[in-house]
Write an enzyme that holds these catalytic residues in place. Structure first.
Site, short mmCIF file in Angstrom:
data_model
loop_
_atom_site.label_atom_id
_atom_site.label_comp_id
_atom_site.label_asym_id
_atom_site.label_seq_id
_atom_site.Cartn_x
_atom_site.Cartn_y
_atom_site.Cartn_z
N GLU A 62 0.76 -1.12 -0.03
CA GLU A 62 0.06 -0.09 0.00
C GLU A 62 0.82 1.35 -0.08
OE1 GLU A 62 -2.86 -0.43 3.23
OE2 GLU A 62 -3.84 -2.09 2.26
N CYS A 71 -2.31 -4.79 -4.97
CA CYS A 71 -2.93 -6.08 -4.49
C CYS A 71 -1.87 -7.16 -4.71
CB CYS A 71 -4.10 -6.82 -5.11
SG CYS A 71 -5.63 -5.83 -5.22
N GLU A 73 -1.85 -10.31 -5.40
CA GLU A 73 -1.87 -10.91 -6.55
C GLU A 73 -1.26 -10.47 -8.04
OE1 GLU A 73 -4.40 -10.31 -4.72
OE2 GLU A 73 -6.07 -11.54 -4.92
N CYS A 109 -7.32 -7.67 -10.62
CA CYS A 109 -6.33 -8.83 -10.44
C CYS A 109 -6.85 -9.77 -11.49
CB CYS A 109 -6.31 -9.38 -9.16
SG CYS A 109 -5.48 -8.44 -8.05
#
Ligand code: THU
Length: 155
Positions: A62, A71, A73, A109
């Protein structure tokens, strides 16, 4: 004309997965502890197994400028992309300790997974788990997660 779609997945307990898949979930769980998620406090770990057995892990990253974060992924998938390993991906597991049940990937994602999967010869195995529960969702093929995905190939 109205059409209907069927999306298939297995709802299993962790112990019903084959050993290699259980290990992949365990790797995703361990990877979640490396997440940089001071804003959401929702750590996520991802683990990928290549067809030759190699394992890679990643987690969400983040940023104070919220949309700059990424994210778990995609952090991991783009790393594998940078290493030119995407065509060798066989299986992906995702784990979020603070999720109430299996954590499900966001739409962005899923879109990245869809295109990368199209570079492999076979559909990916996708396993989602989370929190304290033993419940896991196991998908074969990203089209079971993202119908009507956008795919365009420059000629
Ligand atoms: N997040 C992931 O890393 N993967 C998911 O599948 C869902 C959401 C992250 C993004 C953000 O850092 C935090 O979880 C809360 O949304």
């Amino acid at each position: 004309m109205t059409y209907s779609l069927i999306l298939s997945y297995d709802k299993l307990t962790l112990s019903e997965l084959e050993e290699g898949e259980q290990m992949l979930v365990q790797s995703a769980k361990e990877a979640a502890s490396g997440a940089y998620a001071p804003y959401s406090k929702f750590g996520v770990g991802a683990a990928i197994r290549l067809r030759d057995g190699r394992l890679f892990t990643g987690n969400n990253q983040e940023n104070a400028a919220y949309p700059s974060g990424l994210c778990a992924e995609r952090t991991l998938l783009f790393y594998l992309g940078a290493q030119k390993l995407v065509p060798h991906i066989q299986a992906l597991a995702v784990f979020a300790p603070r999720s109430e049940g299996p954590v499900m990937p966001c739409g962005a994602c899923r879109q990245v997974m869809y295109e990368y999967e199209s570079l492999a010869q076979r559909p990916w195995i996708l396993i989602f788990a989370g929190g304290e529960t033993d419940l896991v969702y196991r998908f074969v093929g990203v089209d079971n997660l993202l119908p009507f995905a956008f795919l365009w190939r420059p000629s």
